[in-house]
Design an enzyme around this catalytic site. Structure first.
Site, mmCIF file in Angstrom:
data_model
loop_
_atom_site.group_PDB
_atom_site.id
_atom_site.type_symbol
_atom_site.label_atom_id
_atom_site.label_comp_id
_atom_site.label_asym_id
_atom_site.label_seq_id
_atom_site.Cartn_x
_atom_site.Cartn_y
_atom_site.Cartn_z
ATOM 1 N N ALA A 31 0.870 -1.186 0.000
ATOM 2 C CA ALA A 31 0.000 0.000 0.000
ATOM 3 C C ALA A 31 0.907 1.236 0.000
ATOM 4 O O ALA A 31 0.823 2.093 0.875
ATOM 5 C CB ALA A 31 -0.959 0.002 1.181
ATOM 6 N N GLN A 34 4.240 8.041 -1.042
ATOM 7 C CA GLN A 34 5.467 8.788 -1.329
ATOM 8 C C GLN A 34 6.558 8.538 -0.279
ATOM 9 O O GLN A 34 7.747 8.546 -0.600
ATOM 10 C CB GLN A 34 5.136 10.292 -1.430
ATOM 11 C CG GLN A 34 6.243 11.153 -2.019
ATOM 12 C CD GLN A 34 6.692 10.690 -3.399
ATOM 13 O OE1 GLN A 34 5.889 10.208 -4.202
ATOM 14 N NE2 GLN A 34 7.987 10.809 -3.685
ATOM 15 N N HIS A 36 7.315 5.709 1.203
ATOM 16 C CA HIS A 36 8.038 4.502 0.774
ATOM 17 C C HIS A 36 8.913 4.822 -0.447
ATOM 18 O O HIS A 36 10.039 4.355 -0.538
ATOM 19 C CB HIS A 36 7.050 3.404 0.360
ATOM 20 C CG HIS A 36 6.168 2.888 1.451
ATOM 21 N ND1 HIS A 36 4.808 3.091 1.461
ATOM 22 C CD2 HIS A 36 6.441 2.174 2.577
ATOM 23 C CE1 HIS A 36 4.278 2.498 2.522
ATOM 24 N NE2 HIS A 36 5.241 1.952 3.232
ATOM 25 N N GLU A 149 12.096 7.198 9.593
ATOM 26 C CA GLU A 149 12.001 7.714 10.971
ATOM 27 C C GLU A 149 10.549 7.802 11.428
ATOM 28 O O GLU A 149 10.275 8.021 12.592
ATOM 29 C CB GLU A 149 12.686 9.084 11.073
ATOM 30 C CG GLU A 149 14.186 8.987 10.938
ATOM 31 C CD GLU A 149 14.890 10.305 11.172
ATOM 32 O OE1 GLU A 149 14.205 11.355 11.195
ATOM 33 O OE2 GLU A 149 16.123 10.284 11.312
HETATM 34 P P1 AMP Z 1 5.358 0.092 6.324
HETATM 35 O O1 AMP Z 1 4.973 -0.332 4.968
HETATM 36 O O2 AMP Z 1 4.380 0.998 6.982
HETATM 37 O O3 AMP Z 1 5.803 -1.059 7.201
HETATM 38 O O4 AMP Z 1 6.651 0.996 6.153
HETATM 39 C C1 AMP Z 1 7.773 0.527 5.451
HETATM 40 C C2 AMP Z 1 8.903 1.497 5.662
HETATM 41 O O5 AMP Z 1 8.539 2.784 5.172
HETATM 42 C C3 AMP Z 1 9.268 1.669 7.142
HETATM 43 O O6 AMP Z 1 10.673 1.778 7.267
HETATM 44 C C4 AMP Z 1 8.600 2.975 7.479
HETATM 45 O O7 AMP Z 1 9.210 3.662 8.549
HETATM 46 C C5 AMP Z 1 8.740 3.730 6.185
HETATM 47 N N1 AMP Z 1 7.745 4.793 6.109
HETATM 48 C C6 AMP Z 1 6.397 4.664 6.217
HETATM 49 N N2 AMP Z 1 5.793 5.866 6.149
HETATM 50 C C7 AMP Z 1 6.785 6.780 6.029
HETATM 51 C C8 AMP Z 1 6.820 8.197 5.926
HETATM 52 N N3 AMP Z 1 5.708 8.931 5.963
HETATM 53 N N4 AMP Z 1 8.026 8.797 5.810
HETATM 54 C C9 AMP Z 1 9.165 8.069 5.803
HETATM 55 N N5 AMP Z 1 9.200 6.733 5.879
HETATM 56 C C10 AMP Z 1 8.035 6.089 5.994
#
Ligand code: AMP
Length: 281
Positions: A31, A34, A36, A149
């Site tokens: 899902a 930006q 990611h 972060e």
């Molecule tokens: P997730 O898919 O939510 O497990 O996130 C995958 C990676 O993307 C993790 O390292 C998160 O910290 C990073 N991530 C998710 N949202 C953001 C964001 N808004 N800004 C920076 N990194 C993000």
């Protein structure tokens, strides 16, 4: 190219390994947004190839409903990654395949990082995160791995994990990407309607207010103020607001000299749980 089996992706990476070319890893639950894509872009610049894992990891969910409702959109995700210049492959295993039939967590001692904030509110969450990342690191042997972060506690825990498991991978932290409203981008935002997205900006507004007050007010006073912001806005239910030392993540009640602090919070908008954090000094 999307791989579903460990042996196949290992084969695809072999030419890079043989030539000693660097492999970047960006673990995600899909899902994509930006936030990611920024992680992927940084990996693309710094490595010969980037592996994006798209895997909704069951062992890190403490709530079956949240796991079930987690948004999934593999083909759209792949199309989004294609907009980032560079060389990438996607790893999208099934839980049974990745965990070799035993979908459960190892139990980790992250030296206390795991018992603060998210750790106290999401039982077993960081054991699940540690277990799945250990599996990915061992299967894919990346040179560098990129984490946002946005999940600051996770980032600190991943650094500890590679130390504990003695894994030869460099962990790279990337800044939080936000909507113009200030709301931190998150896959969970897709579950919010227009009005809820507006209400959710309270998380960021509270962090900004806390950082503005940090030099002049006590931690106690800032925490009280933060809680009051949510009491005035009952549509957003605060789970916790904490100020913690950046390195140890120990929650603080007083400021120490020469110590770096961050504010952390989690709140519900309707049934959707959101987290955010910000550096204070
Ligand atoms: P997730 O898919 O939510 O497990 O996130 C995958 C990676 O993307 C993790 O390292 C998160 O910290 C990073 N991530 C998710 N949202 C953001 C964001 N808004 N800004 C920076 N990194 C993000």
């Amino acid at each position: 190219m999307v791989y579903h089996h460990t042996e196949d992706i290992q084969k695809a990476l072999l030419p890079y390994r043989k030539k000693n070319r660097s492999i970047g890893l960006v673990p995600t639950m899909g899902a994509l947004h930006q936030g990611h894509l920024e992680l992927i872009a940084q990996s693309q610049v710094e490595n010969a190839i980037t592996v994006v894992t798209i895997f909704v990891n069951p062992t890190q969910f403490d709530n079956a409903g949240d796991l079930k409702k987690y948004p999934r959109s593999l083909s759209k995700d792949v199309a989004m990654i294609e907009t980032v210049p560079g060389n990438f492959i996607v790893f999208n295993p099934s839980p049974e395949h990745l965990y070799e039939g035993n979908v459960s967590s190892k139990s980790y001692d992250f030296g206390g990082l795991e018992t603060e904030m998210e750790g106290t509110h999401r039982t077993g969450h960081f054991d699940g995160v540690g277990t799945v990342l250990n599996l990915f690191f061992r299967a894919l042997k990346p040179t560098r791995a990129y984490f946002g972060e946005k999940d600051f506690q996770q980032l600190q825990i991943v650094k500890k994990l590679v130390e504990i498991e003695a894994l030869p991978v460099e962990i790279v932290g990337c800044s939080i990407v936000r909507e113009t409203s200030g709301l931190a981008m998150s896959s969970r935002n897709k579950r919010l309607n227009e009005a809820q997205l507006e209400k959710a900006t309270l998380l960021h507004k509270t962090l900004v207010g806390a950082s503005e007050q940090f030099e002049t007010h006590s931690i106690e006073a800032i925490k009280k103020w933060a809680v009051a912001q949510f009491e005035k806005n009952p549509d957003v239910r605060l789970e916790y607001f904490e100020i913690a030392e950046t390195n140890t993540l120990k929650t603080a009640s007083e400021k120490k000299k020469n110590t770096s602090y961050r504010a952390f919070l989690a709140a519900f908008v309707g049934p959707v749980r959101l987290i955010d954090n910000m550096a204070l000094n």
